[in-house]
Design an enzyme around this catalytic site. Structure first.
Site, PDB file in Angstrom:
ATOM      1  N   PRO A 137       0.770  -1.247   0.000  1.00  0.00           N
ATOM      2  CA  PRO A 137       0.000   0.000   0.000  1.00  0.00           C
ATOM      3  C   PRO A 137       0.803   1.301   0.000  1.00  0.00           C
ATOM      4  CG  PRO A 137       0.000  -0.944   2.183  1.00  0.00           C
ATOM      5  CD  PRO A 137       0.738  -1.904   1.297  1.00  0.00           C
ATOM      6  N   CYS A 138       1.441   1.602  -1.118  1.00  0.00           N
ATOM      7  CA  CYS A 138       2.204   2.847  -1.231  1.00  0.00           C
ATOM      8  C   CYS A 138       1.292   4.073  -1.192  1.00  0.00           C
ATOM      9  CB  CYS A 138       3.058   2.834  -2.490  1.00  0.00           C
ATOM     10  SG  CYS A 138       2.167   2.449  -4.006  1.00  0.00           S
ATOM     11  N   HIS A 139      -0.004   3.888  -1.476  1.00  0.00           N
ATOM     12  CA  HIS A 139      -0.937   5.017  -1.426  1.00  0.00           C
ATOM     13  C   HIS A 139      -1.148   5.520  -0.002  1.00  0.00           C
ATOM     14  CE1 HIS A 139      -3.411   1.406  -0.824  1.00  0.00           C
ATOM     15  NE2 HIS A 139      -4.228   2.178  -0.130  1.00  0.00           N
TER      16      HIS A 139
END
Length: 181
Positions: A137-139
């Protein structure tokens, strides 16, 4: 000899088409159609055919896009340097609906490696080159000042993903000009 075959399929999400790629070990890519670095690690000769790992990834995405937190992670096999792999492992620890900053990741990494300091910019580069977005989950990574910066899929998709996870968006803002990594 290990099977190096890579399989791909398209997943139709409410945010647009997503290209999935997997080898015999795990998911190697998950990219929004047209995003920065789109399929840049996809080898020539990838076969457009669903595999068991791709089926698992699609099931994960179905749950995720229904607004629920999936209770499993499909097998993952992103390729990158040891530094990038370490950053991506930290990303996997960010809880659903929560965020962290590039600086906080840099501090964790420095502590793990017994280093006095780690560059938040270097962390940003690793986060930006995450090939398995959403699942890794880089967001969920934001600027220290609350800027929703640095999402290769685009700031609009980052906002949509965080909103889908019921993240408190009150302290965040979109930067004035594009700063996707």
């Amino acid at each position: 000899m290990k099977d190096k075959t890579v399989y791909t399929c398209t997943y139709k999400s409410k945010l647009g088409d997503i290209l999935l790629a997997a080898d015999a070990i795990g998911l190697t890519g998950l990219w929004f159609e047209g995003q920065k670095y789109f399929a840049n690690t996809l080898p020539d000769g990838a076969i457009s055919q669903e595999s068991p790992i791709l089926t698992e990834a699609k099931r994960w995405l179905d749950i995720y896009f229904s607004g629920k937190e999936p209770d499993f992670i499909p097998p993952l096999h992103p390729t990158g340097s040891a530094f990038r792999q370490a950053v991506w492992q930290i990303l996997l620890q960010i809880p659903y609906g929560q965020t962290t900053t590039y600086g906080e990741i840099a501090k964790k990494l420095a502590k793990m490696q017994n280093a006095s300091h780690m560059s938040a910019q270097a962390v940003g580069g690793a986060v930006g080159h995450n090939e398995v977005s959403i699942i890794i989950p880089c967001h969920r990574v934001v600027g220290t000042n609350g800027s929703l910066t640095g999402y290769a899929g685009g700031i609009d998709k980052k906002v949509e993903l965080l909103t889908l996870e019921h993240t408190d968006m009150s302290r965040f803002f979109a930067p004035k000009k594009g700063t996707a990594l």
